[in-house]
Design an enzyme around this catalytic site. Sequence first.
Site, PDB file in Angstrom:
ATOM      1  N   GLU A   1      33.384 -55.860  49.963  1.00 34.90           N
ATOM      2  CA  GLU A   1      32.906 -55.892  48.776  1.00 34.90           C
ATOM      3  C   GLU A   1      32.391 -54.296  48.265  1.00 34.90           C
ATOM      4  O   GLU A   1      31.788 -53.385  48.849  1.00 34.90           O
ATOM      5  CB  GLU A   1      31.392 -56.491  48.873  1.00 34.90           C
ATOM      6  CG  GLU A   1      30.524 -56.352  47.523  1.00 34.90           C
ATOM      7  CD  GLU A   1      28.997 -56.854  47.681  1.00 34.90           C
ATOM      8  OE1 GLU A   1      28.914 -57.774  48.495  1.00 34.90           O
ATOM      9  OE2 GLU A   1      28.051 -56.346  47.117  1.00 34.90           O
TER      10      GLU A   1
ATOM     11  N   ARG B   1      27.892 -48.916  42.446  1.00 37.60           N
ATOM     12  CA  ARG B   1      26.733 -48.021  42.319  1.00 37.60           C
ATOM     13  C   ARG B   1      27.318 -46.661  42.343  1.00 37.60           C
ATOM     14  O   ARG B   1      26.510 -45.548  42.163  1.00 37.60           O
ATOM     15  CB  ARG B   1      26.045 -48.201  43.671  1.00 37.60           C
ATOM     16  CG  ARG B   1      25.451 -49.498  43.893  1.00 37.60           C
ATOM     17  CD  ARG B   1      24.678 -49.690  45.186  1.00 37.60           C
ATOM     18  NE  ARG B   1      24.582 -51.127  45.452  1.00 37.60           N
ATOM     19  CZ  ARG B   1      24.110 -51.486  46.600  1.00 37.60           C
ATOM     20  NH1 ARG B   1      23.897 -50.779  47.649  1.00 37.60           N
ATOM     21  NH2 ARG B   1      24.315 -53.006  46.824  1.00 37.60           N
TER      22      ARG B   1
ATOM     23  N   THR C   1      27.063 -55.410  43.010  1.00 33.86           N
ATOM     24  CA  THR C   1      26.346 -54.835  42.430  1.00 33.86           C
ATOM     25  C   THR C   1      26.570 -55.008  40.705  1.00 33.86           C
ATOM     26  O   THR C   1      26.450 -54.025  39.989  1.00 33.86           O
ATOM     27  CB  THR C   1      25.952 -53.118  42.560  1.00 33.86           C
ATOM     28  OG1 THR C   1      26.024 -53.132  44.205  1.00 33.86           O
ATOM     29  CG2 THR C   1      24.654 -52.935  42.055  1.00 33.86           C
TER      30      THR C   1
ATOM     31  N   LYS D   1      24.182 -65.353  46.979  1.00 26.78           N
ATOM     32  CA  LYS D   1      23.682 -64.458  47.772  1.00 26.78           C
ATOM     33  C   LYS D   1      22.259 -64.528  48.077  1.00 26.78           C
ATOM     34  O   LYS D   1      21.515 -64.946  47.280  1.00 26.78           O
ATOM     35  CB  LYS D   1      24.023 -63.058  47.215  1.00 26.78           C
ATOM     36  CG  LYS D   1      23.754 -61.673  47.801  1.00 26.78           C
ATOM     37  CD  LYS D   1      24.235 -60.566  46.718  1.00 26.78           C
ATOM     38  CE  LYS D   1      23.417 -59.261  47.217  1.00 26.78           C
ATOM     39  NZ  LYS D   1      24.250 -58.035  47.678  1.00 26.78           N
TER      40      LYS D   1
HETATM   41  C1  3PG Z   1      23.636 -55.256  49.268  1.00 28.10           C
HETATM   42  O1  3PG Z   1      23.914 -54.866  48.340  1.00 28.10           O
HETATM   43  O2  3PG Z   1      24.010 -56.299  49.519  1.00 28.10           O
HETATM   44  C2  3PG Z   1      22.865 -54.357  50.223  1.00 28.10           C
HETATM   45  O3  3PG Z   1      22.699 -53.170  49.787  1.00 28.10           O
HETATM   46  C3  3PG Z   1      23.425 -54.197  51.689  1.00 28.10           C
HETATM   47  O4  3PG Z   1      22.368 -54.008  52.338  1.00 28.10           O
HETATM   48  P1  3PG Z   1      22.391 -53.028  53.611  1.00 28.10           P
HETATM   49  O5  3PG Z   1      22.697 -51.657  53.180  1.00 28.10           O
HETATM   50  O6  3PG Z   1      20.891 -53.089  54.145  1.00 28.10           O
HETATM   51  O7  3PG Z   1      23.297 -53.733  54.488  1.00 28.10           O
END
Ligand code: 3PG
Length: 210
Positions: A45, A49, A73, A133
């Site tokens: 994924e 961002r 995102t 999710k």
């Molecule tokens: C996401 O977008 O799923 C999270 O930012 C991932 O989180 P992590 O950086 O704590 O793994």
Amino acid sequence: MAQNVDALTPVMTGQKVIPVIVLDNADDAVPLARALVAGGLPAVEITLRTAAALESIKRVAAEVPDAIVGAGTILNGANFDEAVAAGSKFIVSPGLTPELVSAADGHDVPLLPGSVTSSEIMKALEAGYTHLKFFPAEQAGGAAYLKSCASVFGQVKFCPTGGVSVKNANDYLSLPNVLCVGGSWVAPKDMVAAGDWDGITALAKAAAEI
Ligand code: 3PG
């Protein structure tokens, strides 16, 4: 139109960990995707961002046929459309809005939207979404929270992300309502910046074997 579960299921059940990737430089996308594929994590994924995200998705879709590139995102319909146009095979969003439901309705590319509270989960179910999710997983109540959801929302399957790591992944993966977890720990920023692709393949292997 309901969620395209048939398209999402292979992504969520094909590997236990989906790497969540933040890329500042699109030149890193292809070697990073190759390193993750080599480690046994083909579904990745790439999060919208950074300015490099869409170009990164395009390059992975075009140049790494063994990868299953998704976009994360995704916050609105425009994001959804541009991520699909870039070649995303699946779309991940932190929440679910009517605009996103409409955007996803027009596409075969599946949407994995985030839900945390009971009302959010019920709204997702009303919109035809059963695969969700759970973000930010650790901060929102962790595995104990999701365990409680299983009895009420038996038909819902989750991908927790946010604070998930090799240390706690199994707390989630052992739950009946969790198909996979997501996390950025398999593609740390400093290793990407250093071009440490072998190191990332090793992290991916360890994650694939959880
Ligand atoms: C996401 O977008 O799923 C999270 O930012 C991932 O989180 P992590 O950086 O704590 O793994």
